[in-house]
Design a protein around this motif. Structure first.
Motif, mmCIF file in Angstrom:
data_model
loop_
_atom_site.group_PDB
_atom_site.id
_atom_site.type_symbol
_atom_site.label_atom_id
_atom_site.label_comp_id
_atom_site.label_asym_id
_atom_site.label_seq_id
_atom_site.Cartn_x
_atom_site.Cartn_y
_atom_site.Cartn_z
ATOM 1 N N LYS A 21 -29.438 1.106 -3.348
ATOM 2 C CA LYS A 21 -29.166 1.156 -1.909
ATOM 3 C C LYS A 21 -30.435 0.927 -1.100
ATOM 4 O O LYS A 21 -30.424 0.247 -0.070
ATOM 5 C CB LYS A 21 -28.542 2.517 -1.558
ATOM 6 N N TYR A 22 -31.552 1.500 -1.571
ATOM 7 C CA TYR A 22 -32.816 1.317 -0.869
ATOM 8 C C TYR A 22 -33.231 -0.151 -0.921
ATOM 9 O O TYR A 22 -33.680 -0.717 0.084
ATOM 10 C CB TYR A 22 -33.894 2.194 -1.504
ATOM 11 N N ALA A 23 -33.083 -0.782 -2.080
ATOM 12 C CA ALA A 23 -33.450 -2.196 -2.217
ATOM 13 C C ALA A 23 -32.606 -3.066 -1.299
ATOM 14 O O ALA A 23 -33.112 -4.028 -0.693
ATOM 15 C CB ALA A 23 -33.280 -2.633 -3.667
ATOM 16 N N ALA A 24 -31.321 -2.741 -1.171
ATOM 17 C CA ALA A 24 -30.444 -3.513 -0.295
ATOM 18 C C ALA A 24 -30.878 -3.379 1.159
ATOM 19 O O ALA A 24 -30.880 -4.359 1.915
ATOM 20 C CB ALA A 24 -28.998 -3.048 -0.466
ATOM 21 N N ALA A 25 -31.265 -2.164 1.570
ATOM 22 C CA ALA A 25 -31.745 -1.965 2.936
ATOM 23 C C ALA A 25 -33.053 -2.715 3.160
ATOM 24 O O ALA A 25 -33.287 -3.288 4.228
ATOM 25 C CB ALA A 25 -31.931 -0.471 3.208
ATOM 26 N N LEU A 26 -33.916 -2.716 2.147
ATOM 27 C CA LEU A 26 -35.190 -3.412 2.239
ATOM 28 C C LEU A 26 -34.994 -4.924 2.305
ATOM 29 O O LEU A 26 -35.749 -5.630 2.980
ATOM 30 C CB LEU A 26 -36.050 -3.051 1.021
ATOM 31 N N ALA A 27 -33.965 -5.418 1.629
ATOM 32 C CA ALA A 27 -33.703 -6.863 1.592
ATOM 33 C C ALA A 27 -33.309 -7.414 2.949
ATOM 34 O O ALA A 27 -33.600 -8.574 3.258
ATOM 35 C CB ALA A 27 -32.598 -7.151 0.575
ATOM 36 N N GLY A 28 -32.650 -6.604 3.773
ATOM 37 C CA GLY A 28 -32.235 -7.075 5.083
ATOM 38 C C GLY A 28 -31.327 -8.287 4.988
ATOM 39 O O GLY A 28 -30.419 -8.348 4.163
ATOM 40 N N ASP A 29 -31.605 -9.305 5.828
ATOM 41 C CA ASP A 29 -30.786 -10.514 5.855
ATOM 42 C C ASP A 29 -31.424 -11.666 5.102
ATOM 43 O O ASP A 29 -30.950 -12.802 5.203
ATOM 44 C CB ASP A 29 -30.548 -10.941 7.315
ATOM 45 N N ILE A 30 -32.492 -11.384 4.355
ATOM 46 C CA ILE A 30 -33.258 -12.481 3.760
ATOM 47 C C ILE A 30 -33.351 -12.400 2.240
ATOM 48 O O ILE A 30 -33.036 -13.354 1.530
ATOM 49 C CB ILE A 30 -34.686 -12.518 4.357
ATOM 50 N N ALA A 31 -33.804 -11.275 1.723
ATOM 51 C CA ALA A 31 -34.186 -11.182 0.313
ATOM 52 C C ALA A 31 -32.983 -11.130 -0.631
ATOM 53 O O ALA A 31 -31.883 -10.718 -0.258
ATOM 54 C CB ALA A 31 -35.074 -9.965 0.085
ATOM 55 N N HIS A 32 -33.231 -11.547 -1.866
ATOM 56 C CA HIS A 32 -32.269 -11.415 -2.949
ATOM 57 C C HIS A 32 -32.569 -10.141 -3.728
ATOM 58 O O HIS A 32 -33.729 -9.751 -3.875
ATOM 59 C CB HIS A 32 -32.358 -12.613 -3.891
ATOM 60 N N VAL A 33 -31.519 -9.503 -4.235
ATOM 61 C CA VAL A 33 -31.658 -8.296 -5.048
ATOM 62 C C VAL A 33 -30.956 -8.532 -6.378
ATOM 63 O O VAL A 33 -29.782 -8.897 -6.411
ATOM 64 C CB VAL A 33 -31.049 -7.067 -4.347
ATOM 65 N N THR A 34 -31.690 -8.321 -7.471
ATOM 66 C CA THR A 34 -31.116 -8.438 -8.810
ATOM 67 C C THR A 34 -31.149 -7.070 -9.486
ATOM 68 O O THR A 34 -32.214 -6.476 -9.634
ATOM 69 C CB THR A 34 -31.894 -9.447 -9.670
ATOM 70 N N ALA A 35 -29.985 -6.578 -9.873
ATOM 71 C CA ALA A 35 -29.894 -5.324 -10.620
ATOM 72 C C ALA A 35 -29.929 -5.666 -12.104
ATOM 73 O O ALA A 35 -29.095 -6.438 -12.590
ATOM 74 C CB ALA A 35 -28.614 -4.581 -10.264
ATOM 75 N N LEU A 36 -30.902 -5.118 -12.805
ATOM 76 C CA LEU A 36 -31.062 -5.409 -14.225
ATOM 77 C C LEU A 36 -30.728 -4.176 -15.059
ATOM 78 O O LEU A 36 -31.360 -3.128 -14.912
ATOM 79 C CB LEU A 36 -32.496 -5.854 -14.517
ATOM 80 N N LEU A 37 -29.744 -4.312 -15.924
ATOM 81 C CA LEU A 37 -29.413 -3.270 -16.886
ATOM 82 C C LEU A 37 -30.149 -3.583 -18.187
ATOM 83 O O LEU A 37 -29.728 -4.430 -18.980
ATOM 84 C CB LEU A 37 -27.897 -3.218 -17.125
ATOM 85 N N ALA A 38 -31.294 -2.946 -18.363
ATOM 86 C CA ALA A 38 -32.062 -3.093 -19.595
ATOM 87 C C ALA A 38 -31.624 -1.994 -20.555
ATOM 88 O O ALA A 38 -31.559 -0.825 -20.172
ATOM 89 C CB ALA A 38 -33.554 -2.997 -19.303
ATOM 90 N N TYR A 39 -31.331 -2.362 -21.788
ATOM 91 C CA TYR A 39 -30.821 -1.366 -22.729
ATOM 92 C C TYR A 39 -31.401 -1.583 -24.123
ATOM 93 O O TYR A 39 -31.653 -2.705 -24.552
ATOM 94 C CB TYR A 39 -29.294 -1.407 -22.785
ATOM 95 N N SER A 40 -31.615 -0.465 -24.801
ATOM 96 C CA SER A 40 -32.180 -0.495 -26.144
ATOM 97 C C SER A 40 -31.083 -0.739 -27.178
ATOM 98 O O SER A 40 -29.959 -0.247 -27.033
ATOM 99 C CB SER A 40 -32.885 0.827 -26.442
ATOM 100 N N THR A 41 -31.411 -1.500 -28.206
ATOM 101 C CA THR A 41 -30.477 -1.717 -29.312
ATOM 102 C C THR A 41 -30.833 -0.850 -30.523
ATOM 103 O O THR A 41 -30.236 -0.971 -31.581
ATOM 104 C CB THR A 41 -30.482 -3.198 -29.740
ATOM 105 N N HIS A 42 -31.828 0.020 -30.316
ATOM 106 C CA HIS A 42 -32.265 0.888 -31.421
ATOM 107 C C HIS A 42 -31.180 1.922 -31.719
ATOM 108 O O HIS A 42 -30.564 2.492 -30.829
ATOM 109 C CB HIS A 42 -33.559 1.612 -31.047
ATOM 110 N N GLU A 43 -30.972 2.164 -33.005
ATOM 111 C CA GLU A 43 -29.992 3.147 -33.447
ATOM 112 C C GLU A 43 -30.674 4.189 -34.329
ATOM 113 O O GLU A 43 -31.471 3.840 -35.209
ATOM 114 C CB GLU A 43 -28.864 2.482 -34.240
ATOM 115 N N THR A 44 -30.377 5.455 -34.067
ATOM 116 C CA THR A 44 -30.928 6.527 -34.901
ATOM 117 C C THR A 44 -30.481 6.372 -36.353
ATOM 118 O O THR A 44 -31.253 6.533 -37.292
ATOM 119 C CB THR A 44 -30.487 7.902 -34.366
ATOM 120 N N VAL A 45 -29.196 6.012 -36.520
ATOM 121 C CA VAL A 45 -28.648 5.699 -37.841
ATOM 122 C C VAL A 45 -28.342 4.206 -37.855
ATOM 123 O O VAL A 45 -27.657 3.699 -36.960
ATOM 124 C CB VAL A 45 -27.367 6.501 -38.122
ATOM 125 N N ASP A 46 -28.840 3.490 -38.852
ATOM 126 C CA ASP A 46 -28.625 2.054 -38.952
ATOM 127 C C ASP A 46 -27.173 1.778 -39.329
ATOM 128 O O ASP A 46 -26.766 1.955 -40.482
ATOM 129 C CB ASP A 46 -29.572 1.451 -39.992
#
Length: 272
Positions: A21-46
């Motif tokens: 929400k803060y990024a969207a307010a900061l973007a105003g009428d000009i900037a682009h906002v990209t939401a990135l879902l970064a996620y780990s593929t590591h597993e405790t049990v293989d």
């Protein structure tokens, strides 16, 4: 630097929603906002190990996929209210979360993240804003949970100690300072005799930023003094350098950066 391309670390937490929400307010009428879902593929049990039954592997894969789907669903639920239309984007990226975000942020003007509240999110999507600030080479803006984005241009504070990291943070934050109603250059436990504060104020003025200087005592410590000032004055932004000493030393001894990020009541722009 004009902010036209903003990256948001989105892991579905309440703090991530505040950051979006803060990024969207900061973007105003000009900037682009990209939401990135970064996620780990590591597993405790293989789950690919030969002894793991195929049915169990399927259950594990479905559970991991469901976590990511729920996060994306939460993003979709917030999309319309942000009002960005085609300037709002969503991406997924697997890997070591902090590294993925750090590397991706290098292609953006600014990375916006929520406070590190690791206990609230799944281990596959945990991120650490302070580590990302060290690795990315880009400014990182940390937003507390529930922070109201409409306070975005009221009062900014620059924590100034004359060091390299503080200078980098000031440079990275110039575009956010322009248009602020009030800017304070804040020194903690140091005076203008030991720091060239008038030079900093003049530098800001030449960028059309009118600033004043304020000094506070470093009591009972720099981090606590900064946090107390932010709680009392309620600025809309704190700009500070990250880890003037090594991160290992600060983690071991207890450093200003970690304490401020953990307890800040206001957004913090962090640079290293």
């Amino acid at each position: 630097m004009s902010v036209r391309n903003i990256l948001v670390a989105f892991n579905g937490s309440e703090t991530a929603l505040s950051a979006l929400k803060y990024a969207a307010a900061l973007a105003g009428d000009i900037a682009h906002v990209t939401a990135l879902l970064a996620y780990s593929t590591h597993e405790t049990v293989d789950s690919r190990a030969a002894w793991v039954p195929a049915k169990a592997r399927k259950i594990i894969a479905e559970a991991n996929a469901e976590i990511l789907t729920e996060i994306e669903t939460r993003f979709d639920a917030a999309r319309d209210a942000l009002g960005l239309g085609s300037r709002l984007h969503f991406e997924r990226a697997p890997g070591r979360v902090d590294m993925v975000l750090s590397q991706t942020a290098r292609n953006y003007d600014l990375l916006v993240v929520g406070q590190d509240l690791s206990e609230e999110v799944d281990t596959h999507v945990i991120l650490h804003p302070d580590r990302i600030a060290l690795l990315s080479g880009r400014p990182v803006l940390i937003i507390p949970e529930g922070y109201e984005a409409d306070a975005i241009r009221q009062h900014a504070v620059v924590a100034w100690d004359g060091g390299r990291a503080a200078a980098r943070a000031l440079s990275d934050g110039l575009s956010l300072l322009q248009g602020k109603g009030r800017v304070t250059v804040l020194t903690v436990g140091q005076t203008t005799e030991t720091l060239p504060v008038p030079d900093v104020v003049r530098h800001l003025e030449r960028h059309d930023v009118v600033a004043t200087h304020e000094q506070i005592a470093a009591d009972p410590g720099i981090a606590r003094a900064l946090l107390a000032y932010c709680r009392e004055q309620a600025p809309s932004l704190l700009i500070m350098g990250a880890y003037e000493h090594s991160k290992f030393r600060e983690d071991f001894l207890g450093g200003v950066t970690a304490r401020v990020l953990r307890d800040t009541p206001v957004p913090v722009l962090l640079s290293h």
